[in-house]
Design a protein around this motif. Structure first.
Motif, mmCIF file in Angstrom:
data_model
loop_
_atom_site.group_PDB
_atom_site.id
_atom_site.type_symbol
_atom_site.label_atom_id
_atom_site.label_comp_id
_atom_site.label_asym_id
_atom_site.label_seq_id
_atom_site.Cartn_x
_atom_site.Cartn_y
_atom_site.Cartn_z
ATOM 1 N N UNK A 61 78.464 18.893 38.542
ATOM 2 C CA UNK A 61 77.682 18.125 39.523
ATOM 3 C C UNK A 61 78.381 18.147 40.877
ATOM 4 N N UNK A 62 79.700 17.934 40.845
ATOM 5 C CA UNK A 62 80.464 17.953 42.098
ATOM 6 C C UNK A 62 80.399 19.341 42.730
ATOM 7 N N UNK A 63 80.481 20.376 41.871
ATOM 8 C CA UNK A 63 80.438 21.752 42.379
ATOM 9 C C UNK A 63 79.101 22.039 43.049
ATOM 10 N N UNK A 64 78.025 21.535 42.452
ATOM 11 C CA UNK A 64 76.698 21.765 43.030
ATOM 12 C C UNK A 64 76.601 21.130 44.415
ATOM 13 N N UNK A 65 77.223 19.975 44.581
ATOM 14 C CA UNK A 65 77.176 19.298 45.883
ATOM 15 C C UNK A 65 78.076 19.986 46.907
ATOM 16 N N UNK A 66 79.181 20.564 46.418
ATOM 17 C CA UNK A 66 80.118 21.236 47.338
ATOM 18 C C UNK A 66 79.564 22.575 47.828
ATOM 19 N N UNK A 114 70.754 28.981 28.035
ATOM 20 C CA UNK A 114 70.868 30.119 27.129
ATOM 21 C C UNK A 114 72.206 30.131 26.388
ATOM 22 N N UNK A 115 73.257 29.721 27.059
ATOM 23 C CA UNK A 115 74.573 29.756 26.390
ATOM 24 C C UNK A 115 74.812 28.497 25.555
ATOM 25 N N UNK A 116 73.805 27.640 25.465
ATOM 26 C CA UNK A 116 73.896 26.527 24.515
ATOM 27 C C UNK A 116 74.092 25.152 25.117
ATOM 28 N N UNK A 117 73.950 25.038 26.433
ATOM 29 C CA UNK A 117 74.072 23.703 27.043
ATOM 30 C C UNK A 117 72.788 22.926 26.760
ATOM 31 N N UNK A 118 72.967 21.718 26.251
ATOM 32 C CA UNK A 118 71.789 20.924 25.848
ATOM 33 C C UNK A 118 70.998 20.424 27.054
ATOM 34 N N UNK A 119 69.727 20.167 26.794
ATOM 35 C CA UNK A 119 68.863 19.622 27.855
ATOM 36 C C UNK A 119 69.455 18.336 28.423
ATOM 37 N N UNK A 120 69.982 17.523 27.504
ATOM 38 C CA UNK A 120 70.524 16.214 27.915
ATOM 39 C C UNK A 120 71.633 16.400 28.960
ATOM 40 N N UNK A 121 72.452 17.441 28.743
ATOM 41 C CA UNK A 121 73.556 17.703 29.686
ATOM 42 C C UNK A 121 73.017 18.121 31.054
ATOM 43 N N UNK A 122 71.966 18.931 31.028
ATOM 44 C CA UNK A 122 71.368 19.372 32.293
ATOM 45 C C UNK A 122 70.843 18.148 33.047
ATOM 46 N N UNK A 123 70.163 17.279 32.302
ATOM 47 C CA UNK A 123 69.621 16.061 32.923
ATOM 48 C C UNK A 123 70.764 15.215 33.472
ATOM 49 N N UNK A 124 71.814 15.052 32.663
ATOM 50 C CA UNK A 124 72.958 14.233 33.111
ATOM 51 C C UNK A 124 73.556 14.802 34.395
ATOM 52 N N UNK A 179 66.931 7.447 39.852
ATOM 53 C CA UNK A 179 65.501 7.788 39.779
ATOM 54 C C UNK A 179 65.205 9.056 40.577
ATOM 55 N N UNK A 180 65.864 9.165 41.729
ATOM 56 C CA UNK A 180 65.624 10.330 42.596
ATOM 57 C C UNK A 180 66.053 11.615 41.898
ATOM 58 N N UNK A 181 67.111 11.526 41.088
ATOM 59 C CA UNK A 181 67.557 12.717 40.359
ATOM 60 C C UNK A 181 66.739 12.971 39.109
ATOM 61 N N UNK A 182 66.013 11.955 38.647
ATOM 62 C CA UNK A 182 65.337 12.072 37.350
ATOM 63 C C UNK A 182 64.240 13.140 37.359
ATOM 64 N N UNK A 183 63.468 13.188 38.447
ATOM 65 C CA UNK A 183 62.358 14.154 38.469
ATOM 66 C C UNK A 183 62.863 15.604 38.473
ATOM 67 N N UNK A 184 63.756 15.974 39.428
ATOM 68 C CA UNK A 184 64.253 17.351 39.361
ATOM 69 C C UNK A 184 65.019 17.636 38.062
ATOM 70 N N UNK A 185 65.668 16.609 37.513
ATOM 71 C CA UNK A 185 66.399 16.815 36.252
ATOM 72 C C UNK A 185 65.425 17.129 35.127
ATOM 73 N N UNK A 186 64.326 16.405 35.104
ATOM 74 C CA UNK A 186 63.322 16.652 34.065
ATOM 75 C C UNK A 186 62.752 18.058 34.212
ATOM 76 N N UNK A 187 62.478 18.452 35.463
ATOM 77 C CA UNK A 187 61.926 19.793 35.686
ATOM 78 C C UNK A 187 62.917 20.864 35.233
ATOM 79 N N UNK A 188 64.191 20.632 35.527
ATOM 80 C CA UNK A 188 65.200 21.616 35.142
ATOM 81 C C UNK A 188 65.320 21.685 33.619
ATOM 82 N N UNK A 189 65.205 20.513 32.977
ATOM 83 C CA UNK A 189 65.414 20.474 31.529
ATOM 84 C C UNK A 189 64.303 21.198 30.774
#
Lengths: 395, 236
Positions: A6-11, A296-306, A371-381
């Motif tokens: 998450x920090x890397x994505x922001x950096x 694809x490499x096995x990261x769960x949806x929950x982790x992507x959302x988190x 909440x603001x992160x929830x929508x894009x997180x859901x789309x990504x998941x």
């Protein structure tokens, strides 16, 4: 690892992240200011009323305390009645009047309160001593400045000016014994306090045995509203205002301030929400390929959302912390501007910092960030992995 | 009933992968695109198989189905005896994490993470403790010849080096099956050669490897080549 991602994505886009954080900071500052304004005026007024611990304000029938020049007659009788009630611990009279200081042909007019020095609740002594006898007075710094007087000086003062006859009903020489800060008057208004008997005597027959107001403190455990009702029943010529009732009236009269605060606060929350939601959505759209690979490499949806919700939260949290500091600075400035309004007591504040307000603002913003992160997180998941990788390969 | 092909050489060695009558159709507007038309084959443990064929013949679709990131329209994919074609998302994700390693044409490393952190990513997801995954990541980076690059970010590495990091990441959880989709597609001949050499080494070490490629050199390095055309297998 999710936090690291998450920090890397922001950096990855530092300028964009900084701008978003600043945007959230401005929204957070506005939100805090609005929360401080919405709750601060009422709290400030409550403190203002309770500053000396008096629960009841007894004024002439149909008036608000010190709102008019009306006075209550038979003040001694009123005080005797009040003191006879075991639920009233202290009752102290206040008489308001104009006081004229006559000095070398120059007259300075100030406001004066006649008080009982033993129980008074109008001022806090800053230097010298309270009135010890009938010819003793205290005054505030504005009074000293206007009259060029110093502690220990004897002043020629008069009250009860008759404009037709151009005479005073009473004139005395009083010793200026102390400097005080008055709690219910404007900071820049010259004010003096002297024993009530002296002021009544100087006011002539019109002021004899009269008071503008009686402040009363109820016994611990007693119900102030019930005592107020008792006073109104037993002394029909007065109106008794308890602090609770005063606050209810303030709530009614200042409701529009709260509504304004709530509306502007909601707008600032919405702006913060949209800012973070937009930024996180753009960021997610830019890296759908990476997200599909992670899945694809096995990261769960929950982790992507988190991870994505965490990005929104971090943006909001950093922005909110900066914003709270910014909000405090702007609130101080705004308060200074508004407090200069003529006639406002120095103890009254429009913006009052309360930790609970800051926590509430922070909590609202953090919830907004999640909440603001929830929508894009859901789309990504729910990205289809194979389809996304195919599209990325074609792109 | 569609004719089933004869068992392949891989079947004799207790197949790790067993594919039977595999079909994948995609709706495309009003039409149905038949990307795979009943494919069957086996892959034995430790085999190195190359899937070749012209673009659009269904190679990548087949690889996605083997990698459990897509679902077949019909037919069966078994990996180590388990039918993985119809797994729900949660189980499919867990299966990929433990049993499948992916290598992509575009490497797809996380750009803000170091080489070591990229390799650690699948292990972190699998719950490997930090110290153990750091040690394993170093070991894997040494295996692919990048021991001195563990702190470098992808942008600081050449294409060949990035692909080697991606291979190390794919090996992180000791997968049953390593899948590579055009792993040399973005590399020049020299760096592509490094990757081919690494795959040969993996084969020698017993890794079961399936590579989709247009690269003749990479195909020649495989022990077996499956040729595809129009969604079907036309040669082995």
């Amino acid at each position: 690892m999710i936090g690291l991602l998450a920090a890397a994505a922001l950096r990855r886009h530092p300028a964009r992240t900084v701008l978003a954080v600043l945007g959230v900071a401005v929204a957070a500052a506005l939100l805090l200011d609005m929360v401080m304004l919405a709750t601060g005026m009422r709290e400030s007024f409550r403190r203002f009323l309770l500053v000396q611990g008096f629960d009841l304000r007894i004024a002439p029938k149909g008036t608000l305390p010190m709102d008019t020049e009306a006075t209550i007659g038979d003040a001694d009788g009123l005080l005797r009645t009040l003191r006879a009630n075991p639920d009233i611990a202290v009752a102290t009279p206040v008489l308001g009047a104009q006081l004229h200081v006559i000095e070398r042909g120059r007259t300075v007019t100030s406001f004066a309160v006649g008080i009982d020095p033993a129980t008074q609740a109008d001022y806090v002594l800053e230097a010298g001593v309270s009135p010890g006898h009938a010819d003793w007075m205290v005054a505030n710094a504005a009074f000293l400045a206007a009259t060029h007087a110093r502690l220990g000086d004897t002043l020629d003062v008069a009250a009860g000016f008759d404009p037709q006859l151009r005479v005073y009903t009473g004139r005395r020489r009083l010793v200026l014994g102390g400097r005080a800060r008055f709690l219910y008057t404007a900071a820049d208004e010259p004010v003096a306090a002297l024993p009530i008997a002296t002021l009544q005597a100087m006011g002539g027959p019109e002021r004899a045995d009269r008071v503008s107001l009686v402040l009363a403190r109820v016994r611990e455990g007693a119900d102030a509203d019930r005592v107020a009702a008792w006073v109104d029943r037993h002394v029909p010529r007065v109106s008794t205002l308890s602090t609770n009732v005063a606050l209810r009236q303030v709530d009614e009269r200042m409701g529009y301030f709260r509504q304004l605060g709530l509306i502007l606060g909601a707008v600032s929350l919405a702006v913060g929400f949209l800012l973070v939601a937009t930024l996180v959505t753009v960021s997610v759209n830019e890296r759908v390929g990476e997200i599909a690979v992670m899945r694809a490499i096995g990261v769960r949806r929950r982790r992507i959302v988190q991870q994505i919700v965490l990005e929104g939260l971090w943006l909001t949290l950093v922005g909110a912390i900066l914003g709270l500091a910014l909000g405090l600075v702007t609130a101080r400035q705004l308060n200074a501007i508004l407090s200069d309004f003529p006639g406002l007591p120095s103890t009254f504040h429009f913006f009052l910092f309360q930790p609970v307000a800051a926590w509430r603002s922070l909590g609202l913003l953090v919830a907004c960030g999640a909440l603001a992160g929830a929508y894009p997180a859901w789309r990504a998941a729910i990205l289809p992995i194979a389809g996304t990788l195919r599209r990325e390969a074609i792109a | 009933m569609a004719a089933q092909p004869a068992p392949t050489p891989g079947a004799a060695r207790a197949p790790v992968v067993s594919v039977r009558g595999l079909r994948r159709d995609y709706p495309m507007g009003d039409e149905i695109v038949r990307a795979l038309r009943g494919v069957s084959f086996d892959i034995g443990a430790g085999e190195h198989v190359a899937i070749v064929g012209p673009s659009g013949c269904g190679k990548s679709t087949l690889l996605n189905l083997l990698g459990v990131i897509d679902r077949p329209t019909a037919g069966e994919v078994r990996i180590q005896g388990r039918d993985v074609g119809g797994l729900p998302d949660r189980e499919a994700t867990a299966f990929r994490l433990r049993h499948i390693g992916f290598v992509f044409q575009r490497f797809y490393l996380m750009p803000m993470l170091s080489a070591r952190e990229n390799v650690e990513l699948p292990m972190a997801e699998a719950g490997v403790p930090a110290a153990a995954r750091a040690a394993r990541a170093r070991e894997l980076l040494a295996y692919v010849g990048l021991a001195d690059r563990e702190r470098h970010r992808p942008a600081q590495l050449s294409g060949g080096e990035q692909q080697r990091v991606a291979i190390a990441r794919a090996l992180a959880n000791r997968p049953t099956l390593l899948l590579a989709d055009e792993p040399t597609g973005e590399l020049d001949a020299a760096t592509g050669g490094e990757v081919i050499a690494l795959f040969q080494r993996l084969r020698e070490d017993g890794t079961t490897l399936v590579v989709v490629t247009h690269d003749d050199a990479l195909a020649r390095a495989a022990g077996r080549v499956i040729q595809m055309r129009d969604g079907g297998i036309v040669g082995r």
